[in-house]
Design a protein around this motif. Sequence first.
Motif, PDB file in Angstrom:
ATOM      1  N   ALA A 108      18.509   2.236 -13.832  1.00 14.61           N
ATOM      2  CA  ALA A 108      17.185   2.600 -13.313  1.00 14.61           C
ATOM      3  C   ALA A 108      16.332   1.350 -13.184  1.00 14.61           C
ATOM      4  CB  ALA A 108      16.500   3.615 -14.229  1.00 14.61           C
ATOM      5  N   ALA A 109      15.311   1.449 -12.341  1.00 16.93           N
ATOM      6  CA  ALA A 109      14.317   0.389 -12.201  1.00 16.93           C
ATOM      7  C   ALA A 109      12.948   1.033 -12.074  1.00 16.93           C
ATOM      8  CB  ALA A 109      14.610  -0.472 -10.982  1.00 16.93           C
ATOM      9  N   CYS A 110      11.975   0.417 -12.713  1.00 14.93           N
ATOM     10  CA  CYS A 110      10.582   0.854 -12.626  1.00 14.93           C
ATOM     11  C   CYS A 110       9.779  -0.223 -11.918  1.00 14.93           C
ATOM     12  CB  CYS A 110      10.005   1.080 -14.016  1.00 14.93           C
ATOM     13  SG  CYS A 110      10.779   2.422 -14.932  1.00 14.93           S
ATOM     14  N   VAL A 111       8.986   0.191 -10.933  1.00 17.10           N
ATOM     15  CA  VAL A 111       8.163  -0.743 -10.173  1.00 17.10           C
ATOM     16  C   VAL A 111       6.765  -0.136 -10.084  1.00 17.10           C
ATOM     17  CG1 VAL A 111       8.031  -2.154  -8.082  1.00 17.10           C
ATOM     18  CG2 VAL A 111      10.242  -1.280  -8.827  1.00 17.10           C
ATOM     19  N   ALA A 143       5.415   3.032  -8.013  1.00 17.76           N
ATOM     20  CA  ALA A 143       4.036   3.495  -7.848  1.00 17.76           C
ATOM     21  C   ALA A 143       3.228   2.417  -7.162  1.00 17.76           C
ATOM     22  CB  ALA A 143       3.412   3.848  -9.197  1.00 17.76           C
ATOM     23  N   THR A 144       2.265   2.835  -6.355  1.00 20.47           N
ATOM     24  CA  THR A 144       1.411   1.889  -5.657  1.00 20.47           C
ATOM     25  C   THR A 144       0.070   2.534  -5.360  1.00 20.47           C
ATOM     26  OG1 THR A 144       1.384   0.263  -3.843  1.00 20.47           O
ATOM     27  CG2 THR A 144       2.095   2.523  -3.301  1.00 20.47           C
ATOM     28  N   VAL A 145      -0.832   1.734  -4.825  1.00 20.65           N
ATOM     29  CA  VAL A 145      -2.086   2.233  -4.263  1.00 20.65           C
ATOM     30  C   VAL A 145      -1.809   2.434  -2.778  1.00 20.65           C
ATOM     31  CG1 VAL A 145      -4.519   1.746  -3.836  1.00 20.65           C
ATOM     32  CG2 VAL A 145      -3.447   1.007  -5.985  1.00 20.65           C
ATOM     33  N   PRO A 146      -1.653   3.678  -2.312  1.00 21.23           N
ATOM     34  CA  PRO A 146      -1.097   3.938  -0.983  1.00 21.23           C
ATOM     35  C   PRO A 146      -2.121   3.800   0.147  1.00 21.23           C
ATOM     36  CG  PRO A 146      -1.579   6.007  -2.047  1.00 21.23           C
ATOM     37  CD  PRO A 146      -1.925   4.939  -3.046  1.00 21.23           C
ATOM     38  N   LEU A 147      -2.533   2.576   0.401  1.00 25.53           N
ATOM     39  CA  LEU A 147      -3.476   2.290   1.469  1.00 25.53           C
ATOM     40  C   LEU A 147      -2.836   1.324   2.463  1.00 25.53           C
ATOM     41  CD1 LEU A 147      -6.711   1.738  -0.658  1.00 25.53           C
ATOM     42  CD2 LEU A 147      -6.033   3.815   0.583  1.00 25.53           C
ATOM     43  N   PRO A 201      -6.716   5.667  -5.284  1.00 25.06           N
ATOM     44  CA  PRO A 201      -5.583   6.584  -5.115  1.00 25.06           C
ATOM     45  C   PRO A 201      -4.316   5.965  -5.688  1.00 25.06           C
ATOM     46  CG  PRO A 201      -6.043   5.439  -3.061  1.00 25.06           C
ATOM     47  CD  PRO A 201      -7.118   5.030  -4.019  1.00 25.06           C
ATOM     48  N   HIS A 202      -3.485   6.770  -6.297  1.00 23.61           N
ATOM     49  CA  HIS A 202      -2.196   6.332  -6.817  1.00 23.61           C
ATOM     50  C   HIS A 202      -1.103   7.249  -6.279  1.00 23.61           C
ATOM     51  CE1 HIS A 202      -3.869   4.145 -10.664  1.00 23.61           C
ATOM     52  NE2 HIS A 202      -4.186   3.544  -9.542  1.00 23.61           N
ATOM     53  N   LEU A 203       0.009   6.654  -5.908  1.00 25.66           N
ATOM     54  CA  LEU A 203       1.177   7.400  -5.425  1.00 25.66           C
ATOM     55  C   LEU A 203       2.389   7.026  -6.294  1.00 25.66           C
ATOM     56  CD1 LEU A 203       2.687   9.170  -3.297  1.00 25.66           C
ATOM     57  CD2 LEU A 203       3.045   7.054  -1.996  1.00 25.66           C
ATOM     58  N   PHE A 204       3.063   8.041  -6.836  1.00 31.54           N
ATOM     59  CA  PHE A 204       4.254   7.840  -7.656  1.00 31.54           C
ATOM     60  C   PHE A 204       5.442   8.509  -6.975  1.00 31.54           C
ATOM     61  CE2 PHE A 204       0.700   7.496 -10.514  1.00 31.54           C
ATOM     62  CZ  PHE A 204       1.080   6.569 -11.478  1.00 31.54           C
ATOM     63  N   LEU A 205       6.524   7.746  -6.824  1.00 31.24           N
ATOM     64  CA  LEU A 205       7.760   8.275  -6.268  1.00 31.24           C
ATOM     65  C   LEU A 205       8.882   8.133  -7.288  1.00 31.24           C
ATOM     66  CD1 LEU A 205       7.845   6.686  -2.670  1.00 31.24           C
ATOM     67  CD2 LEU A 205       6.903   8.911  -3.337  1.00 31.24           C
ATOM     68  N   LEU A 206       9.757   9.108  -7.341  1.00 29.85           N
ATOM     69  CA  LEU A 206      11.017   8.991  -8.066  1.00 29.85           C
ATOM     70  C   LEU A 206      12.129   9.184  -7.044  1.00 29.85           C
ATOM     71  CD1 LEU A 206      12.552   8.666 -10.760  1.00 29.85           C
ATOM     72  CD2 LEU A 206      12.595  11.161 -10.899  1.00 29.85           C
ATOM     73  N   ALA A 207      13.060   8.233  -7.012  1.00 25.61           N
ATOM     74  CA  ALA A 207      14.116   8.275  -6.008  1.00 25.61           C
ATOM     75  C   ALA A 207      15.465   7.973  -6.650  1.00 25.61           C
ATOM     76  CB  ALA A 207      13.829   7.261  -4.907  1.00 25.61           C
ATOM     77  N   ARG A 208      16.529   8.422  -5.984  1.00 22.86           N
ATOM     78  CA  ARG A 208      17.900   8.205  -6.458  1.00 22.86           C
ATOM     79  C   ARG A 208      18.678   7.413  -5.427  1.00 22.86           C
ATOM     80  NH1 ARG A 208      19.662  13.426  -7.378  1.00 22.86           N
ATOM     81  NH2 ARG A 208      20.274  13.531  -5.197  1.00 22.86           N
TER      82      ARG A 208
END
Length: 210
Positions: A108-111, A143-147, A201-208
């Motif tokens: 896994a990796a966390c960013v 996760a990022t600030v989705p702008l 704003p914050h956007l969190f994604l979990l992906a495989r």
Amino acid sequence: MDSGQQNTAAALFDAIGAEYEQAFAGSAAHHASLALLLEHLAPHSRVLDVGSGTGRPTAQTLTAAGHEVLGVDVSPVMVDIASRQVPRAEFRCADIRELPLEDGSLDAACVYFSLLQMSRADQSAVLVRLGRALRTGGHLAVATVPLDLEDVSGEFMGRPARVTSFGPAQLTALVTGAGFTVLSESSTVFTPAHPAAAPEPHLFLLARRG
């Protein structure tokens, strides 16, 4: 990031230091993202924490759950703080773009918010690198600030900063283009616990991978 971007990011977070944790560690959405990631990890997984900051909450949460964590940050101050606060993890002061990563070596990796001081080309390249470094079926939490911003000058916690980011659809396209399937997406608005902070704003994604 080029050497100028790296030096700017390192200087910014050297100056912020422990204030970052005080401002952001209370994010319920960040803790929820980590909890969701933990549900997908096998025991004793190998996890890379990109932009590991003070080590809290990410590396601390993962090591407490029994996982092996390598944290990477360009800020020597942050690496020193994290090494003292989360001794069960390993932390290195390094540029994720140049850190040797063996293909398929990570579970896994966390960013979390660590792409924002990189150019768009570098953000895309980092996600592709992580896609190669993760084993098939490995997980990415990002996760990022989705702008939709590119090299915009502003302030971060009262200090000058330059920020580059993507809108939600663009970020999702980058993640899928790097070889991932998005499993979960969560959006929220968070106000950091800092007098110079404003709601963001914050956007969190979990992906495989694969």
